[in-house]
Design a protein around this motif. Structure first.
Motif, mmCIF file in Angstrom:
data_model
loop_
_atom_site.group_PDB
_atom_site.id
_atom_site.type_symbol
_atom_site.label_atom_id
_atom_site.label_comp_id
_atom_site.label_asym_id
_atom_site.label_seq_id
_atom_site.Cartn_x
_atom_site.Cartn_y
_atom_site.Cartn_z
ATOM 1 N N THR A 70 130.051 -72.480 -41.803
ATOM 2 C CA THR A 70 129.569 -72.692 -40.448
ATOM 3 C C THR A 70 130.520 -72.010 -39.470
ATOM 4 N N LEU A 112 128.225 -74.298 -30.922
ATOM 5 C CA LEU A 112 127.787 -73.384 -31.982
ATOM 6 C C LEU A 112 128.291 -73.759 -33.363
ATOM 7 N N ARG A 114 127.800 -75.947 -35.662
ATOM 8 C CA ARG A 114 126.946 -76.370 -36.781
ATOM 9 C C ARG A 114 126.165 -75.220 -37.420
ATOM 10 N N HIS A 115 126.087 -74.081 -36.742
ATOM 11 C CA HIS A 115 125.299 -72.964 -37.270
ATOM 12 C C HIS A 115 126.052 -72.239 -38.392
ATOM 13 N N ARG A 119 123.602 -67.033 -40.101
ATOM 14 C CA ARG A 119 122.342 -67.324 -39.417
ATOM 15 C C ARG A 119 122.535 -67.519 -37.923
ATOM 16 N N LEU A 120 123.701 -67.131 -37.445
ATOM 17 C CA LEU A 120 123.965 -67.223 -36.013
ATOM 18 C C LEU A 120 123.150 -66.149 -35.305
ATOM 19 N N GLU A 123 119.767 -65.972 -29.830
ATOM 20 C CA GLU A 123 119.288 -67.079 -29.009
ATOM 21 C C GLU A 123 120.250 -68.266 -29.028
ATOM 22 N N HIS A 124 120.982 -68.438 -30.144
ATOM 23 C CA HIS A 124 121.989 -69.504 -30.196
ATOM 24 C C HIS A 124 123.098 -69.223 -29.197
ATOM 25 N N THR A 127 121.847 -69.684 -25.535
ATOM 26 C CA THR A 127 121.789 -71.097 -25.154
ATOM 27 C C THR A 127 123.181 -71.643 -24.859
ATOM 28 N N ALA A 128 124.140 -71.286 -25.714
ATOM 29 C CA ALA A 128 125.509 -71.766 -25.530
ATOM 30 C C ALA A 128 126.103 -71.235 -24.224
#
Length: 258
Positions: A70, A112, A114-115, A119-120, A123-124, A127-128
């Motif tokens: 992660t 971030l 937990r990603h 797969r980051l 859009e992640h 959002t952050a």
């Protein structure tokens, strides 16, 4: 904070109060290093786990790589092992590492962590960063956080990293293709189960329901970012009473002319 590197393996005591170990077992099919993580309450226990992985590697009995780490796991290794070594060697100032830890602890991991690293997605990050800006953080602070994530990705990519000194790049550091947004748009359309249209058509689609619902065309103009309201009018493909009412709204009499 104690760290005991063993070849390509690392054993260290983390800020979370646990002992961590990382072992490089080879290269994965995608070209990334196959780094396996082990954690334990004591140094002796994590050392035993690391030795087991190393013995597995030496015997040639390495199993298929598990899930990628992660963001939280990788940032922990990046700060506690790699950056610490840079500080010890004099290549990084202690205050720089302190700043890295602060931004990672308060923003990167909560938003971030937990990603999975592989797969980051953009859009992640979007959002952050939006959340950080909404919390009144400066643009420069957000940019610095982005740079720290990018630095960790650079190390993860290893020799596959292409250094173009880009703020926003692919996961290997290269420039993002100009057609990337088009590809993402096509994927969204397919997942939504709607017909294939251009990205620009979405602006027309946004204007039409707004006007049909009676939203003043000046408001629609603001939403679409048009300089002239006449441009907005061309975006609205409706012939409903709502459209007529918008055209007759105070101050908009000129819109009723052909």
């Amino acid at each position: 904070m104690a760290k005991k590197p063993d070849g390509r393996s690392s054993i260290y005591f983390g800020n979370d109060g646990s002992w961590h170990g990382w072992v490089t077992l080879g290269i994965k099919p995608d070209g990334f290093l196959d780094r396996r993580h082990r954690m334990a309450a004591t140094e002796a226990e994590v050392t035993r786990k690391v030795r087991e992985l190393e013995n597995t590697r030496e015997s040639g009995q390495v199993t298929k790589p598990g899930r990628a780490p992660t963001v939280a796991e990788w940032m922990t290794e990046y700060l506690d092992v790699i950056c610490e070594r840079l500080v010890i060697s004099g290549k990084m100032a202690p205050r720089t590492l302190t700043d890295y830890r602060s931004k990672t602890r308060h923003w990167i991991i909560p938003l971030l962590g937990r990603h999975r690293l592989n797969r980051l997605a953009p859009e992640h990050l979007d959002t952050a960063y939006t959340t950080m800006l909404e919390k009144n953080l400066s643009t420069s602070t957000v940019l610095k956080a982005h740079r720290k994530i990018q630095a960790a990705e650079r190390l993860k990519a290893g020799e596959r990293w292409e250094d173009h000194d880009l703020v926003f790049a692919t996961r290997h550091g290269g420039p993002i293709e100009r057609t990337e947004d088009w590809k993402v748009w096509k994927t969204i359309l397919k997942q939504a189960g709607v017909r294939d249209v251009r990205v620009h058509d979405a602006r027309h689609t946004a204007a039409t329901p707004l006007i049909e619902q009676g939203v003043n065309i000046r408001v629609v103009q603001e939403v679409l970012g048009h300089t002239r309201v006449t441009t907005t009018e061309r975006y609205a493909h409706v012939s409903t009473p709502h459209h007529a009412r918008c055209r007759r709204a105070p101050g908009l009499g000129a819109l009723g002319k052909s």
